[in-house]
Design an enzyme around this catalytic site. Structure first.
Site, PDB file in Angstrom:
ATOM      1  N   ASP A  61      -1.783 -49.619 -17.611  1.00 24.17           N
ATOM      2  CA  ASP A  61      -0.531 -49.291 -16.927  1.00 24.17           C
ATOM      3  C   ASP A  61      -0.050 -47.965 -17.505  1.00 24.17           C
ATOM      4  O   ASP A  61       0.460 -47.903 -18.624  1.00 24.17           O
ATOM      5  CB  ASP A  61       0.507 -50.392 -17.178  1.00 24.17           C
ATOM      6  CG  ASP A  61       1.834 -50.073 -16.500  1.00 24.17           C
ATOM      7  OD1 ASP A  61       1.946 -48.998 -15.869  1.00 24.17           O
ATOM      8  OD2 ASP A  61       2.753 -50.907 -16.601  1.00 24.17           O
ATOM      9  N   ASN A  88      -3.976 -38.717 -10.894  1.00 18.55           N
ATOM     10  CA  ASN A  88      -4.015 -39.043  -9.461  1.00 18.55           C
ATOM     11  C   ASN A  88      -3.300 -40.345  -9.120  1.00 18.55           C
ATOM     12  O   ASN A  88      -2.874 -40.539  -7.983  1.00 18.55           O
ATOM     13  CB  ASN A  88      -5.492 -39.101  -9.025  1.00 18.55           C
ATOM     14  CG  ASN A  88      -5.679 -39.826  -7.715  1.00 18.55           C
ATOM     15  OD1 ASN A  88      -5.348 -39.303  -6.649  1.00 18.55           O
ATOM     16  ND2 ASN A  88      -6.187 -41.057  -7.777  1.00 18.55           N
ATOM     17  N   TYR A 153       9.803 -41.828  -3.881  1.00  8.42           N
ATOM     18  CA  TYR A 153       8.451 -41.232  -3.920  1.00  8.42           C
ATOM     19  C   TYR A 153       8.535 -39.700  -3.913  1.00  8.42           C
ATOM     20  O   TYR A 153       7.885 -39.022  -4.720  1.00  8.42           O
ATOM     21  CB  TYR A 153       7.673 -41.746  -2.712  1.00  8.42           C
ATOM     22  CG  TYR A 153       6.244 -41.254  -2.586  1.00  8.42           C
ATOM     23  CD1 TYR A 153       5.244 -41.727  -3.428  1.00  8.42           C
ATOM     24  CD2 TYR A 153       5.891 -40.333  -1.598  1.00  8.42           C
ATOM     25  CE1 TYR A 153       3.933 -41.295  -3.295  1.00  8.42           C
ATOM     26  CE2 TYR A 153       4.580 -39.894  -1.451  1.00  8.42           C
ATOM     27  CZ  TYR A 153       3.599 -40.380  -2.302  1.00  8.42           C
ATOM     28  OH  TYR A 153       2.301 -39.951  -2.175  1.00  8.42           O
ATOM     29  N   LYS A 157       7.257 -36.984  -6.703  1.00 11.92           N
ATOM     30  CA  LYS A 157       6.243 -35.970  -6.385  1.00 11.92           C
ATOM     31  C   LYS A 157       6.785 -34.553  -6.567  1.00 11.92           C
ATOM     32  O   LYS A 157       6.054 -33.631  -6.925  1.00 11.92           O
ATOM     33  CB  LYS A 157       5.712 -36.189  -4.962  1.00 11.92           C
ATOM     34  CG  LYS A 157       4.936 -37.508  -4.790  1.00 11.92           C
ATOM     35  CD  LYS A 157       3.740 -37.586  -5.720  1.00 11.92           C
ATOM     36  CE  LYS A 157       2.853 -38.783  -5.472  1.00 11.92           C
ATOM     37  NZ  LYS A 157       1.714 -38.855  -6.398  1.00 11.92           N
TER      38      LYS A 157
END
Ligand SMILES: NC(=O)c1ccc[n+]([C@@H]2O[C@H](COP(=O)([O-])OP(=O)(O)OC[C@H]3O[C@@H](n4cnc5c(N)ncnc54)[C@H](O)[C@@H]3O)[C@@H](O)[C@H]2O)c1
Length: 244
Positions: A61, A88, A153, A157
């Site tokens: 994790d 990634n 999200y 990012k």
């Protein structure tokens, strides 16, 4: 021509669609690849068998700082160095801001953004010693544009982009290159739940008139990992068919 001959590469989220393509492409180009996965042991085992055990996988994790440090220590014990890091791994937990729970906010930011810090902080130590390294962080088009229902999200990012541009400036003098890949709509499990109308609408707006493939993202990752991009750092490579 093998572009990554004998390089040691650490790829996170190697059991996922894009990660798997990156792992396979790096192996094809001569790298020794260590990849991580979190939940999908079956996929990870399948990949190890397919690549005839020329790769090694770790279940971890990455949102946990200490586990990330231990992972790097274990890799260094065995392989002595790390030449390439591909951050990634990433998840989505979409919802409108009014409905997002604190748990889902934390979960996405920790998995997508903290993980990049947790691993990069430790991997730069061997890279600084050898005065060479390439770090590639997987962002997303929505980190640049934002998107409805993806405030968590998109924030993670966008954070990855700010982080990468900053460390590219810090680490340039040590010849460590740090770049971002910002994929657009790529055909993977991550977006398999989207309804057909949304997908058709997206494609209509893409100049190349199609979604991308994990292999097309992997090809760009290979470029940034290899010496072909020796004079590229602090950049965001858009892999989105021209959408932005
Ligand atoms: N699929 C797309 O269209 C698209 C577009 C833009 C960006 N991206 C980004 O590309 C990357 C890969 O996407 P994908 O579609 O292959 O995803 P995927 O869901 O197929 O794979 C995600 C990977 O992350 C790992 N992971 C999840 N939680 C983790 C944790 N806490 N610790 C460690 N690993 C964890 C999983 O085990 C898996 O290997 C992600 O960062 C994603 O945000 C994808």
């Amino acid at each position: 021509m093998k572009l990554l001959n004998k390089k040691i590469a650490l790829v996170t989220g190697g059991s996922g669609d894009i990660g798997r393509s990156i792992v396979k492409t790096f192996v094809k180009h001569g790298a020794n690849v260590i990849f991580t996965f979190f939940s999908s042991k079956k996929e990870a085992n399948k990949l190890e068998v397919e690549l005839k055990n020329s790769v090694e996988s770790y279940k971890i994790d990455l949102s946990d700082f200490n586990s990330s440090e231990n992972l790097v220590k274990n890799i260094l014990k065995k392989y002595k160095t790390i030449d390439i890091l591909v951050n990634n791994a990433g998840i989505i937990k979409d919802n409108f801001l009014l409905k997002i729970s604190k748990e889902d906010w934390d979960y996405v930011i920790k998995t997508n953004l903290y993980s990049v810090f947790n691993l990069t902080k430790h991997v730069i130590i061997p890279m600084m010693k050898q005065k060479k390294g390439s770090i590639i962080n997987m962002s997303s088009i929505v980190g640049l544009t934002g998107n409805i229902g993806q405030s968590n999200y998109a924030s993670s990012k966008a954070g990855i982009i700010g982080f990468t541009k900053s460390i590219a400036k810090e680490l340039g003098k040590k010849n460590i290159r740090c770049n971002v890949i910002a994929p657009g709509y790529i055909i993977t499990k991550m977006n398999s739940n989207l309804n057909c109308d949304i997908k058709k609408n997206w494609i209509k707006n893409i100049p190349l008139q199609r979604a991308g493939t994990p292999q097309e993202v992997a090809n760009c990752t290979l470029f940034l990992a290899s010496d072909l991009s020796n004079y590229v750092t602090g950049s965001v490579l858009n892999v989105n068919g021209g959408l932005i």
